[in-house]
Design an enzyme around this catalytic site. Structure first.
Site, PDB file in Angstrom:
ATOM      1  CB  SER A 116      -0.951   0.004   1.196  1.00  0.00           C
ATOM      2  OG  SER A 116      -0.299  -0.419   2.352  1.00  0.00           O
ATOM      3  CG  HIS A 137      -3.348  -1.041  -3.022  1.00  0.00           C
ATOM      4  ND1 HIS A 137      -3.756   0.254  -2.818  1.00  0.00           N
ATOM      5  CD2 HIS A 137      -3.151  -1.571  -1.798  1.00  0.00           C
ATOM      6  CE1 HIS A 137      -3.793   0.494  -1.513  1.00  0.00           C
ATOM      7  NE2 HIS A 137      -3.435  -0.603  -0.878  1.00  0.00           N
TER       8      HIS A 137
END
Ligand code: NAI
Length: 492
Positions: A116, A137
């Site tokens: 992240s 992600h």
């Protein structure tokens, strides 16, 4: 057709979620973890969740179970079409994982990272074939959160990005392609709401509960920013804020406040520690007792400038509007961008009797009142009573250019405009990302259109002028669309 095989390294919260959506969508998931027994435990946890869904008729447990495997080592990844890593957030560990992987996977296998905060370019630089590496992600919890960001690294090939966009869709997510920039799109975009609420708190404009209530009731946010930060935890949202702020070389638009840092450093992380912006008892925030309404409405008021909201409130409360200032009546105003101090100077009004009511957003449930320093509290309370008689809840705040709602919405829209300007994603995807990953009531570019692009721009110009703070400088994307009378969603 051959079953697609997805290797997953790291069987923690994210690895499990990715495995679950894979198995539920007909994709073979092979789990590997460095901790002994963790992959088996991860598989069992996923199966428990799938069994629960199956009991409600929402999953096929047998079919999903047949697609969930545990790897005994890297060699088991040899047949994988894709491998996604969701191991601990450390660059050296992720680079080592990719080095091991490249020894065993096929040359056409695609490798993705669920990082992240680490640049995909830094992970790919030590890979033998960096063109097959990109970001994938996901958001937590994966089965609930529909968005997945496909992060194009500087070396990622077109084919890699296309294949991951396709995989994201096959996993039942909504994939959007984003650039390899700090916080990618969502973790950057989410900074505006939190940091502007923190800026307002730092200026002592209002306490957390008041700011949260205004943003929920007048702007439609499902949760106020302080409730939200307490829920995600300061151990998550403070480091992300710091990474993004550092990544953009201390851009003041992304600046947090010392109080945010102090909660993080003191271990007051929010709900999980029982204390953050709020104190929690039995899982519920302890809010101060609501103060009973003081004062009664005035017989008459005078309007600084004509405004539908002011007329509607007075009509509902049956309060007369004087044609001329009698030197005694409260003066009502509904400014955009200005505080009461600036407004009283510009219109040469008696600041002691001036009460501003925020005209922005939804005003049928709650209204926000503010006054200048030195204002007559009895006058303010009488206007609060007028608003209550008109059926509104009332939030009283200290003098603030753009109240609470205007400031926050203008900052949210401005950052989304900057994201569009940088082309981190196309304008429609920017709006989609905020709605799916951050649960905003509407995309911030559409929100700018709904509030008025020129109005948002003017609020920011006024804020920047009053505060002297470049935090409020309008994005060029916003400026051009405001001056040209275009929608904020108009492509470059
Ligand atoms: P976690 O701590 O729940 O799980 C990480 C797992 O990786 C653990 O089971 C650990 O034993 C394993 N692991 C550590 N080093 C390993 C190695 N060298 N080889 C194999 N396994 C290894 O962490 P979580 O929350 O699942 O996060 C994983 C990744 O996903 C991180 O990069 C994180 O930044 C990212 N991420 C996390 C989100 C979240 O909300 N938790 C959201 C989006 C991304």
């Amino acid at each position: 057709m051959a079953v697609t095989t997805l290797g997953i390294i790291g069987a923690g919260a994210m690895g499990q979620g990715i495995a679950q959506v894979a198995a539920q969508n007909g994709i073979m998931a092979i789990l590997l973890d460095a901790a002994p027994g963790a992959a088996e435990k991860g598989r069992a946890a996923v199966m428990q969740r799938i069994d629960k869904l199956a009991a409600k008729g929402q999953a096929d447990a047998a079919a999903a179970g047949a697609l969930l495997k545990v790897a005994s080592g890297y060699a088991d990844f040899a047949p994988c079409d894709f491998v996604v890593e969701a191991v601990v957030e450390r660059l050296d560990v992720k680079q080592a994982v990719f080095a091991e992987l490249e020894k065993v996977v096929r040359d056409d296998a695609i490798l993705a990272s669920n990082t992240s905060s680490l640049p995909i370019g830094s992970i790919a630089r030590t890979c033998r074939k960096p063109e097959r590496v990109a970001g994938l992600h996901f958001f937590n919890p994966v089965p609930v959160m529909k968005l997945v960001e496909v992060v194009r690294g500087p070396a990622s090939s077109e084919a890699t990005v296309r294949a991951l966009l396709d995989l994201g869709a096959r996993l039942g997510r909504t994939p959007i392609e984003v650039k390899d920039t700090p916080g990618f799109l969502v973790n950057l975009g989410g900074r505006a709401l939190n940091t502007e609420a923190l800026a307002i708190l730092q200026e002592n404009v209002a306490p957390c509960a008041t700011i949260d209530a205004i943003l929920r009731d007048c702007c439609g946010f499902r949760m106020g920013p302080f409730e939200l930060m307490d829920l995600t935890g300061m151990d998550v949202n403070f480091p992300v804020t710091e990474i993004v702020w550092n990544g953009y070389f201390n851009d003041p638009r992304l600046r947090s406040t010392p109080f945010h840092a102090s909660l993080f450093r003191s271990g007051l992380l929010g709900r999980k520690t029982g204390s953050g912006y709020y104190h929690y008892q039995d899982g519920k925030a302890v809010l101060p007792e609501a103060t009973p309404p003081a004062g009664s409405p005035p017989k008459a008021v005078v309007l600084a400038e004509d405004h539908d909201l002011l007329r509607a409130l007075c009509a509902a409360a049956k309060v007369e509007i004087l044609a001329r200032d009698d030197g005694k009546a409260p003066i009502l105003a509904a400014p955009w961008g200005e505080d009461c101090t600036a407004l009283s100077q510009r219109l040469k009004l008696d600041a002691k009797r001036l009460v501003a009511i925020d005209p922005a957003g939804k005003t049928d449930m709650r209204v926000t009142l503010m006054t200048a320093p030195g204002a007559d509290a009895a006058v303010r309370d009488s206007v609060a009573a007028l608003c209550r008689d008109a059926g509104r809840q009332v939030s009283v705040i200290a003098d603030s250019p753009g109240f609470v709602a205007q400031r926050v919405v203008a900052m949210v829209a401005n950052l989304a405009c900057e994201i569009a300007q940088m082309q981190l994603a196309d304008p429609a995807s920017v709006d989609k990302a905020y709605q799916l990953a951050l649960a905003y009531p509407m995309g911030p570019l559409a929100m700018a259109d709904a509030w008025g692009v020129k109005r948002i721009y003017d609020v920011l110009v006024t804020l920047q002028q009053i505060t002297g703070d470049d935090r409020y400088r309008p994005s060029q994307w916003l400026r051009r669309r405001a001056l040209l009378g275009l929608s904020a969603l108009t492509p470059a």
